[in-house]
Write an enzyme that holds these catalytic residues in place. Structure first.
Site, short mmCIF file in Angstrom:
data_model
loop_
_atom_site.label_atom_id
_atom_site.label_comp_id
_atom_site.label_asym_id
_atom_site.label_seq_id
_atom_site.Cartn_x
_atom_site.Cartn_y
_atom_site.Cartn_z
N CYS A 1 28.36 31.67 42.57
CA CYS A 1 27.13 30.94 42.27
C CYS A 1 27.40 29.45 42.19
CB CYS A 1 26.54 31.41 40.95
SG CYS A 1 25.96 33.12 40.95
N TYR B 1 29.72 41.47 48.63
CA TYR B 1 28.76 40.79 47.76
C TYR B 1 29.32 40.38 46.41
CZ TYR B 1 25.37 42.46 51.20
OH TYR B 1 24.69 42.72 52.36
N ASN C 1 25.99 27.62 46.18
CA ASN C 1 26.41 29.02 46.19
C ASN C 1 27.08 29.34 47.54
OD1 ASN C 1 23.72 28.89 47.38
ND2 ASN C 1 23.54 31.10 47.18
N VAL C 2 28.05 30.24 47.47
CA VAL C 2 28.78 30.67 48.65
C VAL C 2 28.82 32.19 48.64
CG1 VAL C 2 30.97 30.57 49.92
CG2 VAL C 2 30.21 28.59 48.57
N CYS D 1 21.48 32.70 36.70
CA CYS D 1 21.66 34.13 36.41
C CYS D 1 22.42 34.29 35.09
CB CYS D 1 22.40 34.82 37.56
SG CYS D 1 24.16 34.43 37.68
N GLU E 1 26.28 27.28 40.06
CA GLU E 1 26.51 26.81 38.69
C GLU E 1 27.96 27.01 38.26
OE1 GLU E 1 22.33 28.73 38.85
OE2 GLU E 1 24.27 29.00 39.81
#
Length: 131
Positions: free
Chosen positions: A54, A49, A43-44, A87, A56
Site C-alpha cells: 500500500c 496479491y 501502491n504497488v 485500510c 501509506e
C-alpha cells in the site's frame, strides 16, 4: 491549509506512479514527519496479491528508513469521487509511530480528515506489550 494542499499535491503526483493492474485502485500517499520532512509513495500491486504494498506503508517505510519515528500528517489520494481512509493494515502500521497522526483523504469530489486513533481506536501498539 496551504500545507495540506502541498501534501495533497505530492500524494496526487504519487498516484500517477501507482502500479495497480489487478484492482485498478490506484493510491498515492504523502507522509509528513514530525520534523516536517515529506515522503511520498504509491501502491504497488503484485500478481501474488498478498505481496501488494500500500502507498501509506511504502511512505512510512521510507520515513522510518530515513530515521523518523513520529508522523504529523498523512494524505491519501485516490481517483474516485469519494474520499476513502487507509485500510486497516495501513492504519495499524502507521499507529506504531503515533496514533495522533492526522489523516486526510482527497478524491475528485470530496476530502475528509480523521485522527488515526479514530480510524483504529484499538490499535495493537507497544503500550499493550508493557507488563
Amino acid at each position: 491549509m496551504k500545507q495540506n494542499a502541498d501534501l495533497a499535491n505530492v500524494a496526487r503526483e504519487m498516484l500517477r506512479q501507482a502500479y495497480a493492474p489487478y484492482s485498478g485502485f490506484r493510491v498515492g500517499a504523502a507522509l509528513e514527519t514530525e520534523s516536517g520532512e515529506v515522503y511520498g509513495a504509491c501502491n504497488v500491486e503484485n500478481a501474488s496479491y498478498g505481496l501488494t504494498i500500500c502507498a501509506e506503508r511504502a511512505a512510512a517505510t521510507q520515513a522510518v528508513s530515513a530515521g523518523h519515528r513520529r508522523f504529523r500528517r498523512l494524505v491519501v489520494a485516490t481517483e474516485g469521487d469519494r474520499a476513502v481512509p487507509p485500510c486497516g493494515a495501513c492504519c495499524q502500521f502507521v499507529a506504531e509511530f503515533g496514533d495522533d497522526t492526522r489523516v486526510y483523504s482527497v478524491a475528485k469530489k470530496e476530502t475528509q480528515s480523521w485522527l488515526l486513533k479514530d480510524l483504529i481506536p484499538h490499535a495493537f501498539t507497544k503500550r499493550l506489550l508493557e507488563t
